[in-house]
Design a protein around this motif. Sequence first.
Motif, PDB file in Angstrom:
ATOM      1  N   VAL A  24      36.580 -33.463 -47.248  1.00 43.14           N
ATOM      2  CA  VAL A  24      36.889 -34.417 -46.184  1.00 43.14           C
ATOM      3  C   VAL A  24      37.014 -35.820 -46.750  1.00 43.14           C
ATOM      4  O   VAL A  24      37.909 -36.586 -46.373  1.00 43.14           O
ATOM      5  CB  VAL A  24      35.812 -34.367 -45.086  1.00 43.14           C
ATOM      6  N   ALA A  25      36.118 -36.181 -47.680  1.00 44.49           N
ATOM      7  CA  ALA A  25      36.175 -37.508 -48.287  1.00 44.49           C
ATOM      8  C   ALA A  25      37.485 -37.707 -49.045  1.00 44.49           C
ATOM      9  O   ALA A  25      38.102 -38.778 -48.979  1.00 44.49           O
ATOM     10  CB  ALA A  25      34.984 -37.707 -49.221  1.00 44.49           C
ATOM     11  N   ARG A  26      37.937 -36.675 -49.765  1.00 47.90           N
ATOM     12  CA  ARG A  26      39.198 -36.785 -50.500  1.00 47.90           C
ATOM     13  C   ARG A  26      40.386 -36.910 -49.544  1.00 47.90           C
ATOM     14  O   ARG A  26      41.288 -37.737 -49.755  1.00 47.90           O
ATOM     15  CB  ARG A  26      39.398 -35.565 -51.400  1.00 47.90           C
ATOM     16  N   LEU A  27      40.392 -36.099 -48.500  1.00 48.49           N
ATOM     17  CA  LEU A  27      41.510 -36.128 -47.560  1.00 48.49           C
ATOM     18  C   LEU A  27      41.603 -37.458 -46.821  1.00 48.49           C
ATOM     19  O   LEU A  27      42.701 -37.901 -46.459  1.00 48.49           O
ATOM     20  CB  LEU A  27      41.373 -34.982 -46.556  1.00 48.49           C
ATOM     21  N   ALA A  47      29.171 -25.638 -59.121  1.00 50.25           N
ATOM     22  CA  ALA A  47      29.479 -27.074 -59.087  1.00 50.25           C
ATOM     23  C   ALA A  47      30.845 -27.347 -59.703  1.00 50.25           C
ATOM     24  O   ALA A  47      31.594 -28.210 -59.219  1.00 50.25           O
ATOM     25  CB  ALA A  47      28.393 -27.851 -59.820  1.00 50.25           C
ATOM     26  N   ARG A  48      31.187 -26.614 -60.768  1.00 52.10           N
ATOM     27  CA  ARG A  48      32.482 -26.828 -61.425  1.00 52.10           C
ATOM     28  C   ARG A  48      33.644 -26.442 -60.529  1.00 52.10           C
ATOM     29  O   ARG A  48      34.737 -27.010 -60.628  1.00 52.10           O
ATOM     30  CB  ARG A  48      32.573 -26.013 -62.724  1.00 52.10           C
ATOM     31  N   LEU A  49      33.413 -25.458 -59.673  1.00 52.29           N
ATOM     32  CA  LEU A  49      34.502 -24.918 -58.860  1.00 52.29           C
ATOM     33  C   LEU A  49      34.525 -25.448 -57.431  1.00 52.29           C
ATOM     34  O   LEU A  49      35.111 -24.820 -56.546  1.00 52.29           O
ATOM     35  CB  LEU A  49      34.402 -23.388 -58.824  1.00 52.29           C
ATOM     36  N   ARG A  50      33.904 -26.580 -57.190  1.00 49.49           N
ATOM     37  CA  ARG A  50      33.968 -27.129 -55.836  1.00 49.49           C
ATOM     38  C   ARG A  50      35.429 -27.337 -55.448  1.00 49.49           C
ATOM     39  O   ARG A  50      36.214 -27.862 -56.237  1.00 49.49           O
ATOM     40  CB  ARG A  50      33.214 -28.452 -55.757  1.00 49.49           C
ATOM     41  N   PRO A  51      35.809 -26.932 -54.241  1.00 54.83           N
ATOM     42  CA  PRO A  51      37.215 -27.065 -53.828  1.00 54.83           C
ATOM     43  C   PRO A  51      37.650 -28.527 -53.785  1.00 54.83           C
ATOM     44  O   PRO A  51      36.881 -29.413 -53.410  1.00 54.83           O
ATOM     45  CB  PRO A  51      37.236 -26.429 -52.443  1.00 54.83           C
ATOM     46  N   ARG A  52      38.900 -28.736 -54.174  1.00 57.79           N
ATOM     47  CA  ARG A  52      39.451 -30.098 -54.174  1.00 57.79           C
ATOM     48  C   ARG A  52      40.309 -30.360 -52.942  1.00 57.79           C
ATOM     49  O   ARG A  52      40.640 -31.503 -52.639  1.00 57.79           O
ATOM     50  CB  ARG A  52      40.290 -30.306 -55.434  1.00 57.79           C
ATOM     51  N   LYS A  53      40.689 -29.293 -52.234  1.00 58.98           N
ATOM     52  CA  LYS A  53      41.489 -29.421 -51.020  1.00 58.98           C
ATOM     53  C   LYS A  53      41.171 -28.250 -50.108  1.00 58.98           C
ATOM     54  O   LYS A  53      40.549 -27.261 -50.522  1.00 58.98           O
ATOM     55  CB  LYS A  53      42.973 -29.473 -51.359  1.00 58.98           C
TER      56      LYS A  53
END
Length: 428
Positions: free
Chosen positions: A57-60, A5-11
């Motif tokens: 996808v939500a971040r992008l 969970a801590r390492l979920r990709p951010r991009k």
Amino acid sequence: MPLAARLRPRKLSEYIGQTHLLGEGQLLRRAIDADRFSSIILSGPPGTGKTSLAEVVARLSNSEFVRLSGVTSSVADVRKAIAGAVTRRRISGRKTILFVDEIHRFSRSQQDSLLPDVENGNVRLIGATTHNPQFYVIGALLSRSLVFLLQPLSEEETRRLIAQALADDRAFPGRRVEVSDEAAGFLASVSEGDARRTLNALEIAVLTTPPGEDGVIRVGLREAESSVQKKMIVYGDDGHYDTASAFIKSMRGSDADAAVYYLAKMLHAGEDIRFIARRIVIFASEDVGNADPRALSVATAAMQAVDMIGLPEARIILSQAVTYCATAPKSNAALQAIELASADVAKDRVQPIPLALRDAHYKGAETLGHGVGYVNPHDAGGFVAQDYLSVDRRYYEPKAIGYEAKIRERVDYWRSLRRYGKEAAANE
């Protein structure tokens, strides 16, 4: 939070795997880059990155990310999430991505409740499921969605995941960690392409290994092996049916090695041994048949034996039955015979039973013609060219293989005698 969970990709550059979907020019990548989609269904085994991809996808797309669970969320929860999305869209113009994890657990009414707001753009749905969406997601929702199948990570990708985790400051802050090539290879192999399982095992290994004198935590093969209790096989409903299908088709293809491999996979995954035994019995008739009539006896005996013996010894009995059936000559003539006969019974007029074959064991039967003219083959050398079916039909066509080749010779001989008898009767 757990390491995964801590390492979920951010991009997307931090996202590992699924190059068949996210590579340059691929449909999902184009849809994300263009920010042009209304609904996406992501299916695939656990740990392949469905939730992580939805968050990226939500971040992008600069969208609000609202998460629901197919296990715990109700229709009221769905309506509340949609109401929030409508308000957000009206006030700020910001879009909402509604992520439904395990969407296959949503009832039909819950899935139906999503349709209007997906259609008018109030929410952009991303559903995740470990099951085949064609069976578990309603057709109306599928027709409005892009459906993508995520694959387990390869061993190379899993090694990259481990290396990326060790280089990320979010992984083990305040600790210096080294993982040997042997340990990384073991984790990449045993995790079966499940990124979450890989990271969970890595975290356990790191947290349970004391640092050396220089303060470095060194995870070797021994530490990695002790952090994984048992190799897990991705199975589930799809795995059950797909593996059983491969098991049967391998026996049908006379590949005993492949058949035993799938047998071992099913046993390792905890498949019911009685289910496996029943499938072998069916196969013995459906695919071996009279090419080797002993196959049914072997399979039936195996089914009875595994029920009495149980595991672990039952695996030996199943292996014997599987290898016998896989290497036996094959014929589906018995199956084809009953299929053809059943089709005739279902669609055509039911054929009258010849009078000579009808029951004559009661007073007055002879006055009706029942049994009149019947000749018992035992009284005539074992065969009589008489009419047993009122129409000329061929259902059973023995194949020239195994024991059925001998059966074919007899059947052809008897048919020629019947044909000769009918021709002789017609000429009288």
